[in-house]
Write a protein that holds these residues in place. Sequence first.
Motif, PDB file in Angstrom:
ATOM      1  N   GLN A  92      -6.589   6.181   4.470  1.00 40.37           N
ATOM      2  CA  GLN A  92      -6.866   6.986   3.287  1.00 40.37           C
ATOM      3  C   GLN A  92      -7.165   8.431   3.706  1.00 40.37           C
ATOM      4  O   GLN A  92      -8.228   8.980   3.425  1.00 40.37           O
ATOM      5  N   PHE A 144      -5.107   7.313  -4.320  1.00 39.17           N
ATOM      6  CA  PHE A 144      -5.394   6.034  -3.680  1.00 39.17           C
ATOM      7  C   PHE A 144      -5.757   4.935  -4.672  1.00 39.17           C
ATOM      8  O   PHE A 144      -6.324   3.909  -4.302  1.00 39.17           O
ATOM      9  N   ARG A 188       0.837  -1.213   0.000  1.00 39.26           N
ATOM     10  CA  ARG A 188       0.000   0.000   0.000  1.00 39.26           C
ATOM     11  C   ARG A 188       0.871   1.263   0.000  1.00 39.26           C
ATOM     12  O   ARG A 188       0.589   2.220  -0.689  1.00 39.26           O
ATOM     13  N   PRO A 245      -1.986   5.654   3.905  1.00 34.62           N
ATOM     14  CA  PRO A 245      -2.668   4.743   2.995  1.00 34.62           C
ATOM     15  C   PRO A 245      -3.669   3.825   3.693  1.00 34.62           C
ATOM     16  O   PRO A 245      -4.631   3.371   3.072  1.00 34.62           O
ATOM     17  N   VAL A 276       0.873   3.997  -3.110  1.00 43.46           N
ATOM     18  CA  VAL A 276       0.551   5.418  -2.945  1.00 43.46           C
ATOM     19  C   VAL A 276       1.747   6.290  -3.343  1.00 43.46           C
ATOM     20  O   VAL A 276       1.585   7.299  -4.040  1.00 43.46           O
TER      21      VAL A 276
END
Length: 186
Positions: free
Chosen positions: A143, A182, A42, A140, A46
Amino acid sequence: MGVPQTRTDFSAADYLAWESEQPEKSEFFRGEVFAMGGASRRHVTVSGNVFSALDQAIEGSPCRAYMADMKLRVLEDEAYFYPDVLVTCDPADHRSDLFMSAPTLVVEVLSPSTAAFDRGEKFAAYRRIPSLREFVLIDPEKQSIEIYRRAGHDVWELHDIPPETPLALASLEAEIGWDRLFRNLD
């Protein structure tokens, strides 16, 4: 920030010479060297999304975006960090192979092990860089996005970016959509 190495009496010159011979990256802060660990999927996703969006947004300008393998020197703190993404518009930085010194924008993608340091001592060091106009923290997992903007010599304003709202970067006159930042996190 990672795990401290065994030696803690490095000078900045010692660090640069030592690190150039190491297979793994390490950051240097106030005489200590910290090994950098691997990033999660993740985090990498990002970071890549931010870099590619910024690279496209600043095309044709005197600015350039750099990713996690480019060191940033914070002379005022005798520190060298590896920000996830940075943008510099300084011609001297564009000629430097070893480190950047005059970023306009720094982006850190948070991970559980580094979030407190990124928000605290690292941001305190970044604030002393005269050229820096904006500092962005992206989480991430949650978010979420926070952007700090220089409002005066020693004044920084925090702007929380509401969900689904594009990230507006005043320093670059650029905007990155929420869904772009995202993307592919599924």
